[in-house]
Design a protein around this motif. Structure first.
Motif, PDB file in Angstrom:
ATOM      1  N   LEU A  76      60.045 -55.615  56.542  1.00  8.41           N
ATOM      2  CA  LEU A  76      59.198 -54.996  55.515  1.00  8.41           C
ATOM      3  C   LEU A  76      59.495 -53.509  55.376  1.00  8.41           C
ATOM      4  O   LEU A  76      59.428 -52.955  54.280  1.00  8.41           O
ATOM      5  CB  LEU A  76      57.713 -55.175  55.847  1.00  8.41           C
ATOM      6  CG  LEU A  76      57.030 -56.411  55.320  1.00  8.41           C
ATOM      7  CD1 LEU A  76      55.573 -56.437  55.767  1.00  8.41           C
ATOM      8  CD2 LEU A  76      57.124 -56.508  53.821  1.00  8.41           C
ATOM      9  N   GLU A  77      59.803 -52.852  56.490  1.00  4.63           N
ATOM     10  CA  GLU A  77      60.117 -51.426  56.450  1.00  4.63           C
ATOM     11  C   GLU A  77      61.392 -51.165  55.655  1.00  4.63           C
ATOM     12  O   GLU A  77      61.541 -50.099  55.054  1.00  4.63           O
ATOM     13  CB  GLU A  77      60.272 -50.873  57.867  1.00  4.63           C
ATOM     14  CG  GLU A  77      58.987 -50.849  58.661  1.00  4.63           C
ATOM     15  CD  GLU A  77      59.184 -50.422  60.107  1.00  4.63           C
ATOM     16  OE1 GLU A  77      60.264 -49.877  60.434  1.00  4.63           O
ATOM     17  OE2 GLU A  77      58.258 -50.635  60.902  1.00  4.63           O
ATOM     18  N   HIS A  78      62.303 -52.125  55.640  1.00  2.00           N
ATOM     19  CA  HIS A  78      63.565 -51.964  54.920  1.00  2.00           C
ATOM     20  C   HIS A  78      63.490 -52.476  53.487  1.00  2.00           C
ATOM     21  O   HIS A  78      64.370 -52.166  52.685  1.00  2.00           O
ATOM     22  CB  HIS A  78      64.704 -52.677  55.662  1.00  2.00           C
ATOM     23  CG  HIS A  78      65.055 -52.035  56.960  1.00  2.00           C
ATOM     24  ND1 HIS A  78      65.806 -50.886  57.047  1.00  2.00           N
ATOM     25  CD2 HIS A  78      64.732 -52.363  58.227  1.00  2.00           C
ATOM     26  CE1 HIS A  78      65.944 -50.538  58.314  1.00  2.00           C
ATOM     27  NE2 HIS A  78      65.302 -51.425  59.053  1.00  2.00           N
ATOM     28  N   ALA A  79      62.475 -53.253  53.177  1.00  2.00           N
ATOM     29  CA  ALA A  79      62.340 -53.806  51.825  1.00  2.00           C
ATOM     30  C   ALA A  79      61.814 -52.728  50.887  1.00  2.00           C
ATOM     31  O   ALA A  79      60.977 -51.912  51.254  1.00  2.00           O
ATOM     32  CB  ALA A  79      61.385 -54.998  51.831  1.00  2.00           C
ATOM     33  N   GLY A  80      62.302 -52.735  49.682  1.00  2.84           N
ATOM     34  CA  GLY A  80      61.788 -51.810  48.682  1.00  2.84           C
ATOM     35  C   GLY A  80      60.378 -52.217  48.279  1.00  2.84           C
ATOM     36  O   GLY A  80      59.846 -53.229  48.734  1.00  2.84           O
ATOM     37  N   PRO A  88      58.795 -62.333  49.409  1.00  2.82           N
ATOM     38  CA  PRO A  88      59.179 -63.404  50.343  1.00  2.82           C
ATOM     39  C   PRO A  88      58.981 -63.021  51.813  1.00  2.82           C
ATOM     40  O   PRO A  88      58.655 -63.872  52.638  1.00  2.82           O
ATOM     41  CB  PRO A  88      60.659 -63.645  50.026  1.00  2.82           C
ATOM     42  CG  PRO A  88      60.821 -63.195  48.614  1.00  2.82           C
ATOM     43  CD  PRO A  88      59.891 -62.028  48.465  1.00  2.82           C
ATOM     44  N   ILE A  89      59.152 -61.743  52.133  1.00  6.41           N
ATOM     45  CA  ILE A  89      58.915 -61.302  53.515  1.00  6.41           C
ATOM     46  C   ILE A  89      57.427 -61.377  53.821  1.00  6.41           C
ATOM     47  O   ILE A  89      57.031 -61.837  54.901  1.00  6.41           O
ATOM     48  CB  ILE A  89      59.458 -59.871  53.740  1.00  6.41           C
ATOM     49  CG1 ILE A  89      60.972 -59.837  53.548  1.00  6.41           C
ATOM     50  CG2 ILE A  89      59.091 -59.364  55.133  1.00  6.41           C
ATOM     51  CD1 ILE A  89      61.570 -58.437  53.508  1.00  6.41           C
ATOM     52  N   LEU A  90      56.586 -60.961  52.874  1.00  2.37           N
ATOM     53  CA  LEU A  90      55.134 -61.042  53.071  1.00  2.37           C
ATOM     54  C   LEU A  90      54.688 -62.495  53.250  1.00  2.37           C
ATOM     55  O   LEU A  90      53.821 -62.787  54.083  1.00  2.37           O
ATOM     56  CB  LEU A  90      54.401 -60.403  51.888  1.00  2.37           C
ATOM     57  CG  LEU A  90      54.479 -58.880  51.792  1.00  2.37           C
ATOM     58  CD1 LEU A  90      54.002 -58.399  50.421  1.00  2.37           C
ATOM     59  CD2 LEU A  90      53.658 -58.242  52.903  1.00  2.37           C
TER      60      LEU A  90
END
Length: 187
Positions: A76-80, A88-90
């Protein structure tokens, strides 16, 4: 090179070899991280986010919910801030925290993912969120709410260009939930 190693992880995941998949994704993250530190190329953040999501999902499937949560939070830290990569990460993180008996947090994460999907008007991501909501509600024996979420998915997947197999599979899940709820006529 990171993408080659990541494809090894994808192939291993597809054939059910989760240990090799974990190794492939971890190695891909290590290579991307090293390149990111050496070059400062922030375009690799997207690669880190994608690999992290895939590694987190595999770790969860392998039964390592704690490890999966850590990897997904880092992803999540790397996702914009855009929903195409973040949502999708969430969703994956919500599934993992649900495994860890933190349903309230799972609902909060799914709410964030749904907000991003609506903002970007992405029907497939909206469907993914609704499926995760149906799973969570089913786990809580809230069959009526699970049915509502599955109906939303079927509606979303009825649009042109939607994956027919996914729509059929979701329709079967909906029918099973309706039968479980005692609604044999609607099923």
């Amino acid at each position: 090179y990171a993408s080659t190693v990541a494809s090894c992880g994808d192939v291993s995941t597809a054939r059910g070899d989760l240990d090799t998949a974990v190794y492939g994704f971890q190695r891909g993250i290590e290579i991307a991280r090293r390149e990111l530190l050496e070059s400062g190329d922030t375009s690799l953040d997207g690669v880190m986010a994608s690999l992290g999501r895939r590694l987190g999902v595999v770790l969860a499937r392998r039964g390592d919910a704690s490890g999966a949560e850590g990897v997904l939070r880092e992803a999540l830290e790397h996702a914009g801030q855009a929903g195409s990569q973040r949502a999708p990460i969430l969703i994956a993180l919500a599934r993992v925290v649900s495994l860890r008996k933190r349903e309230r947090e799972a609902y909060r994460l799914l709410g964030q993912a749904l907000e991003l999907a609506y903002r970007e008007d992405t029907a497939s991501v909206q469907a993914d969120v609704q499926i995760a909501l149906a799973e969570l509600r089913g786990k809580e024996n809230n069959t009526k709410s699970a049915i509502s979420a599955l109906k939303a998915v079927v509606d979303l997947l009825t649009e042109d260009g939607a994956d027919a197999i996914r729509r059929a599979s979701t329709s079967l899940d909906l029918a099973e939930a309706m039968l479980e709820d005692g609604d044999t006529g609607a099923a």
